[in-house]
Design a protein around this motif. Structure first.
Motif, PDB file in Angstrom:
ATOM      1  N   UNK A  42       0.876  -1.109  -0.340  1.00 62.94           N
ATOM      2  CA  UNK A  42       0.010  -0.087  -0.033  1.00 62.94           C
ATOM      3  C   UNK A  42       0.805   1.411  -0.104  1.00 62.94           C
ATOM      4  N   UNK A  43       0.630   2.137  -0.752  1.00 61.27           N
ATOM      5  CA  UNK A  43       1.374   3.439  -0.998  1.00 61.27           C
ATOM      6  C   UNK A  43       2.341   3.275  -2.019  1.00 61.27           C
ATOM      7  N   UNK A  44       2.807   2.257  -2.163  1.00 55.59           N
ATOM      8  CA  UNK A  44       3.615   1.796  -3.544  1.00 55.59           C
ATOM      9  C   UNK A  44       3.239   0.479  -4.073  1.00 55.59           C
ATOM     10  N   UNK A  45       2.074   0.797  -4.892  1.00 54.08           N
ATOM     11  CA  UNK A  45       1.192  -0.100  -5.396  1.00 54.08           C
ATOM     12  C   UNK A  45       1.757  -0.822  -6.515  1.00 54.08           C
ATOM     13  N   UNK A  46       1.272  -2.038  -6.660  1.00 56.65           N
ATOM     14  CA  UNK A  46       1.885  -2.621  -8.083  1.00 56.65           C
ATOM     15  C   UNK A  46       1.052  -2.003  -9.031  1.00 56.65           C
ATOM     16  N   UNK A  47       1.934  -1.635 -10.344  1.00 61.06           N
ATOM     17  CA  UNK A  47       1.218  -0.922 -11.333  1.00 61.06           C
ATOM     18  C   UNK A  47       0.125  -1.436 -12.251  1.00 61.06           C
ATOM     19  N   UNK A  48      -0.865  -0.817 -12.441  1.00 57.28           N
ATOM     20  CA  UNK A  48      -1.902  -1.288 -13.574  1.00 57.28           C
ATOM     21  C   UNK A  48      -1.220  -0.732 -14.873  1.00 57.28           C
ATOM     22  N   UNK A  49      -1.421  -1.913 -15.679  1.00 60.10           N
ATOM     23  CA  UNK A  49      -0.835  -1.773 -17.156  1.00 60.10           C
ATOM     24  C   UNK A  49      -1.973  -1.960 -18.228  1.00 60.10           C
ATOM     25  N   UNK A  50      -2.062  -1.009 -18.714  1.00 54.30           N
ATOM     26  CA  UNK A  50      -3.092  -1.024 -20.093  1.00 54.30           C
ATOM     27  C   UNK A  50      -2.318  -1.647 -21.437  1.00 54.30           C
ATOM     28  N   UNK A  51      -2.839  -2.581 -22.210  1.00 53.25           N
ATOM     29  CA  UNK A  51      -2.173  -3.228 -23.205  1.00 53.25           C
ATOM     30  C   UNK A  51      -3.530  -3.313 -24.173  1.00 53.25           C
ATOM     31  N   UNK A  52      -3.366  -2.684 -25.322  1.00 52.20           N
ATOM     32  CA  UNK A  52      -4.288  -2.314 -26.328  1.00 52.20           C
ATOM     33  C   UNK A  52      -4.065  -3.327 -27.418  1.00 52.20           C
ATOM     34  N   UNK A  53      -5.184  -3.673 -27.961  1.00 46.96           N
ATOM     35  CA  UNK A  53      -5.391  -4.418 -29.397  1.00 46.96           C
ATOM     36  C   UNK A  53      -4.851  -5.931 -29.183  1.00 46.96           C
ATOM     37  N   UNK A  54      -4.909  -6.572 -28.385  1.00 47.58           N
ATOM     38  CA  UNK A  54      -4.449  -7.982 -28.223  1.00 47.58           C
ATOM     39  C   UNK A  54      -5.563  -8.852 -28.929  1.00 47.58           C
ATOM     40  N   UNK A  55      -4.807  -9.676 -30.082  1.00 51.37           N
ATOM     41  CA  UNK A  55      -5.521 -10.528 -30.768  1.00 51.37           C
ATOM     42  C   UNK A  55      -5.734 -11.664 -30.085  1.00 51.37           C
ATOM     43  N   UNK A  56      -7.185 -12.306 -30.217  1.00 47.56           N
ATOM     44  CA  UNK A  56      -7.482 -13.624 -29.320  1.00 47.56           C
ATOM     45  C   UNK A  56      -8.147 -14.479 -30.731  1.00 47.56           C
ATOM     46  N   UNK A  94     -12.447 -11.005 -30.661  1.00 50.42           N
ATOM     47  CA  UNK A  94     -11.326 -11.031 -31.711  1.00 50.42           C
ATOM     48  C   UNK A  94     -10.092  -9.960 -31.299  1.00 50.42           C
ATOM     49  N   UNK A  95     -10.445  -8.847 -30.820  1.00 50.81           N
ATOM     50  CA  UNK A  95      -9.287  -7.969 -30.151  1.00 50.81           C
ATOM     51  C   UNK A  95      -9.840  -7.484 -28.768  1.00 50.81           C
ATOM     52  N   UNK A  96      -9.026  -7.410 -28.067  1.00 46.98           N
ATOM     53  CA  UNK A  96      -9.310  -7.026 -26.766  1.00 46.98           C
ATOM     54  C   UNK A  96      -8.219  -5.850 -26.148  1.00 46.98           C
ATOM     55  N   UNK A  97      -8.794  -5.109 -25.248  1.00 50.11           N
ATOM     56  CA  UNK A  97      -8.021  -4.148 -24.420  1.00 50.11           C
ATOM     57  C   UNK A  97      -7.707  -4.656 -23.096  1.00 50.11           C
ATOM     58  N   UNK A  98      -6.833  -4.899 -22.411  1.00 46.38           N
ATOM     59  CA  UNK A  98      -6.721  -5.355 -20.945  1.00 46.38           C
ATOM     60  C   UNK A  98      -6.101  -4.540 -20.066  1.00 46.38           C
ATOM     61  N   UNK A  99      -6.529  -4.657 -18.959  1.00 50.04           N
ATOM     62  CA  UNK A  99      -5.844  -3.998 -17.820  1.00 50.04           C
ATOM     63  C   UNK A  99      -5.302  -5.148 -16.847  1.00 50.04           C
ATOM     64  N   UNK A 100      -4.055  -5.119 -16.423  1.00 48.26           N
ATOM     65  CA  UNK A 100      -3.631  -6.071 -15.550  1.00 48.26           C
ATOM     66  C   UNK A 100      -2.208  -5.754 -14.845  1.00 48.26           C
ATOM     67  N   UNK A 101      -1.691  -6.638 -14.342  1.00 43.82           N
ATOM     68  CA  UNK A 101      -0.384  -6.427 -13.356  1.00 43.82           C
ATOM     69  C   UNK A 101       0.460  -7.451 -13.938  1.00 43.82           C
ATOM     70  N   UNK A 102       1.874  -7.030 -14.081  1.00 45.77           N
ATOM     71  CA  UNK A 102       3.141  -8.004 -14.468  1.00 45.77           C
ATOM     72  C   UNK A 102       3.319  -9.057 -13.489  1.00 45.77           C
ATOM     73  N   UNK A 103       3.765 -10.209 -13.775  1.00 46.49           N
ATOM     74  CA  UNK A 103       4.030 -11.472 -12.888  1.00 46.49           C
ATOM     75  C   UNK A 103       5.192 -12.188 -13.588  1.00 46.49           C
ATOM     76  N   UNK A 104       6.058 -12.644 -12.539  1.00 42.20           N
ATOM     77  CA  UNK A 104       7.161 -13.394 -13.116  1.00 42.20           C
ATOM     78  C   UNK A 104       6.719 -14.956 -12.397  1.00 42.20           C
ATOM     79  N   UNK A 105       6.368 -15.877 -13.350  1.00 41.99           N
ATOM     80  CA  UNK A 105       5.905 -17.038 -12.915  1.00 41.99           C
ATOM     81  C   UNK A 105       7.359 -18.125 -12.854  1.00 41.99           C
TER      82      UNK A 105
END
Length: 491
Positions: free
Chosen positions: A397-411, A454-465
């Motif tokens: 909290x206060x240094x939150x994980x950033x939200x990332x907007x990625x546009x035009x992802x093809x499905x 077919x194409x989507x815009x997503x909001x998400x967070x980065x993760x190393x798995x």
């Protein structure tokens, strides 16, 4: 700490609250006590301070909660009065007192349990867990330092035992997020739901952890304080989850059946819910309805509805507690802005519902995401995700994980993979080059809807798995929408 400065252990009496209580209960303070220490509470207990002071007792309060003024009958150490770091939680204030005492009070003798030198830093692991569990703002550099230093140096035997018992979930490292999900809930469940005997077991585990509490000579089995407490914590957490989920389901049905979900503020009238569960249930209901929520029960003797309030993170409505107080209908609303206790007279409850619906008529509580980074699908790659994910040990909290907007992802049929064993609750993976976009636990209808987009815009967070020493980079999708794509947007 007190023993370190010369107090005799047999002269120290401690009391753990029953359930989720705060502050001083005067009648529980033994008559022979001359010094009363209250951590993480009591800044507003002015009458109790006066009463104990008149009995000849010295009161020391180490707290971070807001108060109208400093008590005249107690020594109050509170960062809300004149200290620049307002976000430091109660455990941090206790640590500051320890630091100050260690700097000015001569040690009686060297404590054999610790290395030579200052002992206070040895407890920063507990400070870090306390700060994270209290959802404190870590943007202040002092608070961030305590969290990072504490996570890097886990000394407490009980914390080490919890970590060892959750190695699979923790995946070999400690971060604020993992503490929030896997360590703090065990301790929180014990405090809220455990019996006094069970709380005592956890308290002793933090002090004596590695020492052997029981030894069965017949079978050669030994049980340490820490191992015993971890088993108890896990059992209490399972019990709490059952009670919490039962209460949440019943209230959710009741709220929707009676049309109370149409109100701007959700009010769950809980007649058979323990006080210790109200905050947890309020948090779940706030998430489900995406509205600020109160879970209250009525005391027939006082005619008061009292309980817990929870706000919603993804909303511009940040001052829930202050709003309740501003209506002048509540007896009190005390605590943090988004997590607090409150009480209101029965005759004022309907007035409040009517007034809040009017005051907040044009207010939308739908999810509002603050976008930190924006990319198109052809700009995103594993290197970008790896760089963002590398800060995971700092996000809180206060240094939150950033939200990332990625546009035009093809499905496409080729890029989309259905995962999971339950066909009614599938998970989804969409692969774009070397990055996987993940949605956990959705529905078959949502899968079909997604395919049609077919194409989507997503909001998400980065993760190393990391799985079987194989590293992959992911975007954990929080929300998505259909993208309207023009040819020029694809290049």
């Amino acid at each position: 700490m007190l023993v370190h400065f010369g107090a005799k252990e047999e002269n120290i009496i401690y009391r753990m609250h029953e359930g989720k209580q705060h502050g001083i209960i005067v009648e529980t303070v033994p008559e022979e006590c001359t010094l009363v220490i209250i951590p993480d509470a009591s800044s507003n207990d002015f009458e109790e301070h006066r009463e104990l002071n008149e009995q000849g007792k010295t009161i020391i309060v180490m707290d971070h909660h807001e108060a109208d003024h400093l008590s005249e009958h107690a020594i109050v150490v509170n960062n809300q009065f004149g200290y620049p770091n307002k976000s430091l939680s109660g455990v941090g204030i206790v640590y500051k007192v320890f630091q100050a005492l260690e700097a000015i009070v001569p040690k009686v003798e060297e404590d054999y349990r610790y290395n030579v030198g200052m002992i206070a830093p040895h407890f920063l692991d507990l400070v870090a867990v306390g700060i994270i569990a209290d959802v404190s703002d870590v943007s202040n550099l002092e608070t961030m330092y305590y969290v990072q230093e504490g996570m890097a140096n886990i000394h407490n035997p009980f914390l080490r035992t919890i970590i060892a018992g959750n190695q699979y979930k923790l995946s070999g490292d400690i971060s604020p997020m993992k503490i929030s999900f896997y360590i703090a809930p065990l301790i929180n469940a014990m405090v809220r739901t455990g019996s006094q005997e069970q709380k005592e077991a956890m308290f002793l585990a933090m002090i004596k952890g590695d020492e052997i509490e029981q030894e069965d000579e017949g079978f050669g089995n030994t049980v340490s304080y820490a191992d015993k407490a971890l088993k108890i914590c896990a059992a209490v957490k399972r019990k709490q989850d059952v009670l919490k989920n039962e209460g949440m389901v019943k209230l959710h049905l009741k709220i929707t059946k009676n049309g109370m979900d149409k109100n701007k503020i959700i009010i769950g009238k809980a007649f058979r819910v323990a006080d210790t569960l109200k905050g947890l249930i309020a948090m779940q209901l706030a998430s489900a309805f995406k509205k600020p929520t109160l879970v209250l029960s009525k005391n027939k003797e006082t005619n008061l509805w009292s309980g817990s309030g929870r706000g919603i993170n993804q909303s511009d409505f940040k001052n829930f507690k202050d709003y309740l107080n501003s209506t002048n209908l509540f007896e009190y609303a005390e605590g943090h802005q988004g997590a607090f206790g409150a009480a209101i007279k029965d005759e004022n409850l309907e007035k409040f519902i009517e007034q809040s619906n009017k005051d907040l008529e044009k207010y939308s509580f739908s999810n509002n995401y603050k976008i930190d980074l924006e990319y198109t699908s052809n700009q995103i790659n594993a290197d970008v995700i790896a760089q963002i994910a590398s800060f995971s040990n700092h996000y809180s909290k206060g240094f939150e994980e950033p939200y990332i907007l990625i546009k035009n992802i093809r499905v496409t049929e080729r890029s989309l993979t259905i995962m999971g064993k339950n066909p009614d609750k599938p998970s989804i993976k969409i692969k774009v080059e070397d990055v996987n976009f993940i949605i956990f636990t959705t529905t078959k209808e949502k899968v079909e809807e997604l395919k049609q987009m077919k194409y989507i815009n997503v909001i998400g967070r980065a993760n190393e798995n990391i799985w079987n020493d194989d590293i992959s980079y992911q975007i954990m999708i929080t929300d998505y929408e259909k993208a309207i794509v023009k040819a020029r947007d694809l290049f």
